[in-house]
Design an enzyme around this catalytic site. Structure first.
Site, PDB file in Angstrom:
ATOM      1  N   SER A   1     -11.229  69.665  46.308  1.00 12.47           N
ATOM      2  CA  SER A   1     -10.237  70.545  46.267  1.00 12.47           C
ATOM      3  C   SER A   1     -10.903  71.986  45.848  1.00 12.47           C
ATOM      4  O   SER A   1     -10.375  73.025  45.817  1.00 12.47           O
ATOM      5  CB  SER A   1      -9.105  70.365  45.342  1.00 12.47           C
TER       6      SER A   1
ATOM      7  N   THR B   1     -20.605  77.246  54.811  1.00 16.74           N
ATOM      8  CA  THR B   1     -20.237  76.672  53.569  1.00 16.74           C
ATOM      9  C   THR B   1     -21.441  75.978  52.674  1.00 16.74           C
ATOM     10  O   THR B   1     -22.525  76.113  53.410  1.00 16.74           O
ATOM     11  CB  THR B   1     -19.227  75.460  53.774  1.00 16.74           C
TER      12      THR B   1
ATOM     13  N   LEU C   1     -18.505  77.177  59.898  1.00 17.85           N
ATOM     14  CA  LEU C   1     -18.451  78.319  59.161  1.00 17.85           C
ATOM     15  C   LEU C   1     -19.497  78.152  58.079  1.00 17.85           C
ATOM     16  O   LEU C   1     -20.229  77.057  57.929  1.00 17.85           O
ATOM     17  CB  LEU C   1     -16.980  78.219  58.312  1.00 17.85           C
TER      18      LEU C   1
ATOM     19  N   LEU D   1     -14.350  65.898  51.086  1.00 19.09           N
ATOM     20  CA  LEU D   1     -15.392  65.384  50.353  1.00 19.09           C
ATOM     21  C   LEU D   1     -16.919  65.767  51.188  1.00 19.09           C
ATOM     22  O   LEU D   1     -16.881  65.399  52.193  1.00 19.09           O
ATOM     23  CB  LEU D   1     -15.602  64.026  49.707  1.00 19.09           C
TER      24      LEU D   1
ATOM     25  N   THR E   1     -13.917  73.942  46.902  1.00 14.81           N
ATOM     26  CA  THR E   1     -14.384  75.080  47.577  1.00 14.81           C
ATOM     27  C   THR E   1     -14.026  74.910  48.896  1.00 14.81           C
ATOM     28  O   THR E   1     -13.651  73.977  49.413  1.00 14.81           O
ATOM     29  CB  THR E   1     -15.913  75.230  47.538  1.00 14.81           C
ATOM     30  N   GLY E   2     -14.317  75.893  49.890  1.00 13.19           N
ATOM     31  CA  GLY E   2     -14.722  75.933  51.248  1.00 13.19           C
ATOM     32  C   GLY E   2     -13.276  75.193  51.902  1.00 13.19           C
ATOM     33  O   GLY E   2     -12.359  75.818  51.740  1.00 13.19           O
ATOM     34  N   TYR E   3     -13.302  74.249  52.564  1.00 10.50           N
ATOM     35  CA  TYR E   3     -12.238  73.895  53.672  1.00 10.50           C
ATOM     36  C   TYR E   3     -11.240  73.219  52.547  1.00 10.50           C
ATOM     37  O   TYR E   3      -9.950  73.397  52.786  1.00 10.50           O
ATOM     38  CB  TYR E   3     -12.487  73.014  54.384  1.00 10.50           C
TER      39      TYR E   3
ATOM     40  N   TYR F   1     -26.386  67.386  64.582  1.00 12.26           N
ATOM     41  CA  TYR F   1     -24.972  66.976  63.940  1.00 12.26           C
ATOM     42  C   TYR F   1     -24.374  65.882  64.666  1.00 12.26           C
ATOM     43  O   TYR F   1     -24.613  64.642  64.142  1.00 12.26           O
ATOM     44  CB  TYR F   1     -24.266  68.307  64.039  1.00 12.26           C
TER      45      TYR F   1
END
Length: 393
Positions: A48, A271, A269, A138, A50-52, A233
């Site tokens: 919870s 991150t 994005l 995570l 950083t980032g998304y 990816y």
């Protein structure tokens, strides 16, 4: 002390508390400017800080009015070492939430561990009774398994080595990079770290403890991207892990009656995770340029507000043919990807600055760590030792 950014590889080893606070404030302000959402009221966000994950917590709190319990693995300040950016983000979020009359507490620990799960369940029982939305966000490089073995994820291809363009963001130059093929053991370890096993463990633990509300919703995050990034990816070692994560979403819906379980495919994005993936930062810098020119660009908070308002709590929830939520819909528009493919073929050092939004990439990178935020005095003396209200020393 005066805190300056110190870059090492693809991370910044310092973070600025005032800048992180401003970053959180800006995200809250954005959500407040948007229509409210009739959605979850008691949320658990695993990852919870950083980032998304942070953006989702903010969207749930300030669009739905949800009480939020966060799980993070962050470091406080120690001596001359600043706290991690995630630590400062959480301290700021909790302070803003308290001022606005919103419940917000955080558990700091290894989310993969049973100890952390037990602590979270105890906190839910004590304060919330049950949670009706669980976000699994995570992104970790390694995981200690139940037998005590530690396994690490790798960013490699599967099938064969892959060579393509990459960027040196500091020097603003192009080069070629060859990504080696992962071994079967490396793939298995990556799936163990980044796949859905721990998400499933969390959901079954919550259900078994009676703290998962009937008809709850849960979501985990993934990425697909265009063909040029697929070897790294979608078809790489991390893609295998994301396939497992997707399969877990369907499995959870079968294991837990009434649960709505989704994989959300998000936009590329800047991150801490994406910055580490070869080739991807170059693609992102081109993507930013094209999407900004077309008026389609979104950051984490815009994406996660759209997830909460337009997807999770829409009736019915819009999904693709495979049941996935697609927040990468604007990124994957034909006109966006055709333009990037055209640029990629002719990209060289001479035209790199013309086609790549390197400044935009660096701005997002620095802002992740609380730097380069408008209105913050970075020459001011600041105390790096910031407390998170809900975490006891």
């Amino acid at each position: 002390m005066i805190i300056e950014p110190k870059i090492r590889g693809f991370i910044c080893t310092t973070a600025h508390p005032a800048g992180c606070r401003e970053n959180v404030r800006e995200q809250i302000a954005y959500v407040r400017s948007q229509p409210k959402t009739e959605g979850g009221k008691k949320a658990l966000v695993i990852g919870s800080s950083t980032g998304y994950g942070l953006a989702t917590r903010i969207a749930l709190a300030y669009s739905c009015g949800a009480a939020t319990l966060g799980v993070q693995f962050e470091k406080p300040a120690a001596g001359k070492r600043t706290a991690s950016a995630g630590w400062y983000n959480t301290a700021a979020f909790e302070a803003f939430a308290a001022a606005d009359g919103l419940y917000a507490k955080t558990v700091n620990g290894d989310a993969y561990s049973q100890q952390c799960k037990d602590e979270v369940i105890a906190q839910i029982k004590a304060d919330l009774g049950q949670v009706d939305v669980v976000i699994y966000s995570l992104a970790a490089p390694r995981r200690t398994l139940k037998d005590g073995t530690t396994v690490s994820s790798v960013l490699k291809t599967t099938g064969s080595d892959y060579t393509n363009k990459t960027i040196d963001l500091k020097e603003r130059t192009l080069s070629e990079i060859t990504i080696p093929q992962a071994s079967e053991e490396e793939i298995a370890h990556t799936v163990a770290v980044m796949g859905g096993e721990d998400w499933e463990d969390w959901m079954l633990a919550l259900q078994g403890a009676g703290v998962l509300a009937e008809g709850a919703v849960t979501a985990a995050y993934s990425y697909i991207g265009p063909e040029l990034t697929h070897p790294m990816y979608k078809d790489g070692s991390i893609g295998r892990a994301k396939d497992h994560l997707f399969a877990t979403a369907a499995k959870l819906a079968q294991e837990i009656p009434g649960l709505r379980s989704y994989l959300s495919v998000n936009k590329a994005l800047v991150t801490q995770s994406s910055a580490a993936i070869p080739i991807v930062p170059l693609y992102i810098s081109l993507l930013y340029k094209v999407m900004k020119e077309k008026g389609l660009h979104e950051g984490c908070i815009e994406q996660m507000y759209r997830l909460v308002h337009d997807r999770l709590y829409a009736e019915p929830t819009p999904v693709d043919g495979e049941g996935r939520i697609r927040l990468d819909d604007w990124e994957m528009k034909d006109e966006v990807q055709a333009e990037i493919a055209r640029i990629w073929e002719g990209l060289n050092d001479d035209n790199l600055e013309q086609y790549a939004d390197i400044d935009g990439y660096w701005q997002d990178f620095y802002q992740m760590f609380g730097f380069d935020l408008p209105g913050v005095d970075y020459q001011a003396d600041v105390d790096p030792d910031v407390k998170i209200p809900s975490i006891a020393e």
